[in-house]
Design an enzyme around this catalytic site. Structure first.
Site, PDB file in Angstrom:
ATOM      1  N   TYR A 141      -2.863   3.122   9.073  1.00  0.00           N
ATOM      2  CA  TYR A 141      -1.548   3.598   8.626  1.00  0.00           C
ATOM      3  C   TYR A 141      -0.430   3.227   9.607  1.00  0.00           C
ATOM      4  O   TYR A 141       0.746   3.309   9.271  1.00  0.00           O
ATOM      5  CB  TYR A 141      -1.561   5.124   8.420  1.00  0.00           C
ATOM      6  CG  TYR A 141      -2.467   5.602   7.299  1.00  0.00           C
ATOM      7  CD1 TYR A 141      -3.272   4.713   6.594  1.00  0.00           C
ATOM      8  CD2 TYR A 141      -2.524   6.932   6.938  1.00  0.00           C
ATOM      9  CE1 TYR A 141      -4.114   5.148   5.579  1.00  0.00           C
ATOM     10  CE2 TYR A 141      -3.355   7.373   5.919  1.00  0.00           C
ATOM     11  CZ  TYR A 141      -4.154   6.471   5.250  1.00  0.00           C
ATOM     12  OH  TYR A 141      -4.982   6.903   4.241  1.00  0.00           O
ATOM     13  N   LYS A 191     -17.478   3.751  10.592  1.00  0.00           N
ATOM     14  CA  LYS A 191     -18.127   2.698   9.803  1.00  0.00           C
ATOM     15  C   LYS A 191     -18.588   1.639  10.818  1.00  0.00           C
ATOM     16  O   LYS A 191     -18.214   0.460  10.758  1.00  0.00           O
ATOM     17  CB  LYS A 191     -17.125   2.146   8.775  1.00  0.00           C
ATOM     18  CG  LYS A 191     -17.697   1.181   7.770  1.00  0.00           C
ATOM     19  CD  LYS A 191     -18.677   1.812   6.806  1.00  0.00           C
ATOM     20  CE  LYS A 191     -19.259   0.747   5.879  1.00  0.00           C
ATOM     21  NZ  LYS A 191     -20.458   1.202   5.165  1.00  0.00           N
ATOM     22  N   ASP A 223     -19.543   6.200   4.351  1.00  0.00           N
ATOM     23  CA  ASP A 223     -20.052   6.184   2.973  1.00  0.00           C
ATOM     24  C   ASP A 223     -21.155   7.226   2.802  1.00  0.00           C
ATOM     25  O   ASP A 223     -21.166   7.999   1.839  1.00  0.00           O
ATOM     26  CB  ASP A 223     -20.506   4.786   2.559  1.00  0.00           C
ATOM     27  CG  ASP A 223     -21.259   4.042   3.653  1.00  0.00           C
ATOM     28  OD1 ASP A 223     -21.326   4.529   4.792  1.00  0.00           O
ATOM     29  OD2 ASP A 223     -21.803   2.951   3.364  1.00  0.00           O
ATOM     30  N   ASP A 247      -8.190  11.184   5.764  1.00  0.00           N
ATOM     31  CA  ASP A 247      -7.315  11.388   4.613  1.00  0.00           C
ATOM     32  C   ASP A 247      -8.169  11.508   3.351  1.00  0.00           C
ATOM     33  O   ASP A 247      -8.006  12.430   2.537  1.00  0.00           O
ATOM     34  CB  ASP A 247      -6.366  10.177   4.516  1.00  0.00           C
ATOM     35  CG  ASP A 247      -5.168  10.441   3.635  1.00  0.00           C
ATOM     36  OD1 ASP A 247      -5.010  11.574   3.158  1.00  0.00           O
ATOM     37  OD2 ASP A 247      -4.383   9.493   3.407  1.00  0.00           O
ATOM     38  N   ASP A 251      -9.435  15.171   1.087  1.00  0.00           N
ATOM     39  CA  ASP A 251      -9.153  15.407  -0.334  1.00  0.00           C
ATOM     40  C   ASP A 251     -10.455  15.723  -1.069  1.00  0.00           C
ATOM     41  O   ASP A 251     -10.501  16.588  -1.948  1.00  0.00           O
ATOM     42  CB  ASP A 251      -8.494  14.179  -0.979  1.00  0.00           C
ATOM     43  CG  ASP A 251      -6.967  14.263  -0.955  1.00  0.00           C
ATOM     44  OD1 ASP A 251      -6.425  14.788   0.039  1.00  0.00           O
ATOM     45  OD2 ASP A 251      -6.321  13.815  -1.920  1.00  0.00           O
TER      46      ASP A 251
END
Ligand code: NAD
Length: 365
Positions: A141, A191, A223, A247, A251
C-alpha cells in the site's frame, strides 16, 4: 480528565456510525466526570468535495493538536474514477502515514449472543477471540515505485511490496508485547514460500521471538491461515501480519464473528492514535439509517483504553454493547431471517441507555 478529540466522520455510513459512537462517548464521559471536547473535520470524499483535497491541512492540524482521532470511513463509487492522489482512500493512507501509526490492532471477538450470526456452526465459532496485529505503513500500500504505463490494450501496472528489518521488528515487538497480555500465543502470517518480503518477515519475527521465550510463536502461510481461520477460528490468539494480508484476513474475521459492522480497530505507534471501524463507507446501505454502529462504538472503547488508559470507562462501553446484544437487539446485518431489525440510531440509543445503567451500577457499588 479532558478528552480532546478530533472526529473525522468521512463518507457513506461513516457519519452515521460516528455520530452514534460520539453519543455513547458523551454519555460515558459525563457519567465518569470527564470533559469531552470533539472537533469535527472533513476527510476523504467529504473533504474532496469541500476543498479538493482528501486530507486538508486544517484536518491534519486538528488531528495533531488532539489526544486521539476518531474516523468513520472514506470512499464511494462517485470517486472511483478520480486520479489516485485525489481518491478518498489516499487521504486515509496519508493520514496514517502523517500520524505515524504503524500498528493496527483489530480484535475479532465473537459476542456469545451472536453465535447464530456467524456463517460458521456455533461449535466451530464458539470462543473466537483473536487480536489481529496488522502492519499499517509498509508493504504494497505504500511501496514505491507504483505506476500504470503504456497504451490501452498494452498497459502494465506496477505496485511494490517493500519491508525493511526495522519496520518488521517494531510491529513484531508490539504483537509480542500484546501476546503477553493475552494467551501468549502468536501466529505470524506470511507467504515465505514465494515472497522475499515474507522471508525477511519470518526471519526477523523469529529473531524477535527469541526475546519473548514465554510466547509460543508459530508461522503460517497466508493461504493456509485463511483456511484455518474459516475452519478453526478459535485456535488463534494473536495474529501478526503485514499490511495487505492483515486487511484481507481481518475482513474475513469480521464475517466469521457475524458482521464487518462488529470489528473495531486502533492504529497506534505514532504521535496521536487513530480509532476506526474496519469497515468501509458501505455505499450499498449509506443514507438508509441501517448501518451497524457497534464497530465504531467499540473503536471508541479502544480509544478510552489505549489513548486515555480509562479502563473502567472502556469496559463500561463494552459491557453496554454486550448487554444490548444479549437483549436480542440487532441491526439488519446481524438479524436472522424473520428477526426484527433496528436502525442505526436505535442501536446507538440502546447502547447509551445500557452505558448509563452500567455506569450507575458501578457508582452504586
Ligand atoms: P465496505 O466495508 O464498505 O462494505 C462491505 C460490505 O459490508 C457491504 O455489503 C456493506 O453494506 C457491509 N457493511 C460494512 N459496514 C457495515 C456496517 N457498519 N453495518 C452493516 N453493514 C456493513 O467495503 P466495500 O464495499 O468494499 O467498500 C466501499 C468503499 O469503502 C470503497 O470506496 C472502499 O475503498 C472504502 N473502504 C474504506 C475503508 C476505510 O475507510 N477504512 C475500509 C474499507 C473500504
Amino acid at each position: 480528565m479532558i478528552l480532546n478529540i478530533t472526529a473525522l466522520p468521512g463518507d457513506g455510513v461513516g457519519p452515521e456510525v460516528t455520530e452514534e459512537a460520539i453519543r455513547v462517548l458523551e454519555t460515558v464521559a459525563q457519567s465518569f466526570g470527564h470533559e469531552l471536547r470533539v472537533t469535527r473535520k472533513n476527510v476523504g470524499g467529504a473533504a474532496l468535495l469541500a476543498s479538493k483535497d482528501p486530507l486538508p491541512t486544517d484536518t491534519l492540524q486538528a488531528c495533531f493538536s488532539s489526544n486521539a482521532v476518531l474516523l468513520g470511513a472514506v470512499g464511494g463509487p462517485s470517486f472511483d474514477e478520480f486520479p489516485r492522489h485525489l481518491r478518498p482512500e489516499s487521504g486515509l493512507l496519508r493520514l496514517r502515514r502523517e500520524l505515524g501509526v504503524f500498528a493496527n490492532l483489530r480484535p475479532a471477538v465473537l459476542f456469545p449472543a451472536l453465535e447464530d450470526c456467524s456463517p460458521l456452526r456455533p461449535e466451530v465459532v464458539r470462543g473466537t477471540d483473536m487480536l489481529i496485529v496488522r502492519e499499517l505503513l509498509g508493504g504494497l500500500y505504500f511501496g514505491e515505485p507504483r505506476y500504470t504505463q503504456g497504451d490501452p490494450g498494452g498497459r502494465i501496472a506496477v505496485d511494490t511490496m517493500k519491508y525493511s528489518e526495522p519496520e518488521i521488528e517494531r510491529i513484531a515487538r508490539v504483537a509480542f508485547d500484546l501476546a503477553r497480555t493475552r494467551l501468549r500465543k502468536l501466529t505470524s502470517i506470511d507467504k515465505a514460500n514465494v515472497l522475499d518480503c515474507s522471508r525477511l518477515w519470518r526471519e526477523v519475527v523469529t529473531r524477535i521471538g527469541a526475546d519473548y521465550s514465554d510466547v509460543k510463536l508459530s508461522h503460517a502461510y497466508v493461504d493456509s491461515a485463511a483456511m484455518v481461520l474459516a475452519a478453526r477460528p478459535a485456535d488463534f490468539d494473536v495474529i501478526l501480519t503485514e499490511n495487505m494480508f492483515g486487511d484481507i484476513l481481518s475482513d474475513q474475521a469480521g464475517g466469521i464473528v457475524g458482521s464487518l459492522g462488529m470489528l473495531a480497530s486502533a492504529s497506534t505507534g505514532g504521535a496521536v492514535s487513530l480509532y476506526e471501524p474496519i469497515h468501509g463507507s458501505a455505499p450499498d446501505i449509506a443514507g438508509q439509517g441501517i448501518a451497524n454502529p457497534l464497530a465504531a462504538i467499540l473503536s471508541h472503547a479502544m480509544m478510552l483504553r489505549y489513548s486515555f488508559k480509562l479502563l473502567a470507562e472502556a469496559a463500561c462501553v463494552e459491557r453496554a454493547v454486550s448487554q444490548v446484544l444479549d437483549n436480542g437487539h440487532r441491526t439488519r446485518d446481524l438479524a436472522r431471517p424473520g428477526q426484527k431489525s433496528i436502525t442505526t440510531s436505535d442501536m446507538g440509543r440502546l447502547v447509551v441507555e445500557a452505558a448509563k445503567e452500567t455506569a450507575a451500577q458501578r457508582v452504586a457499588s
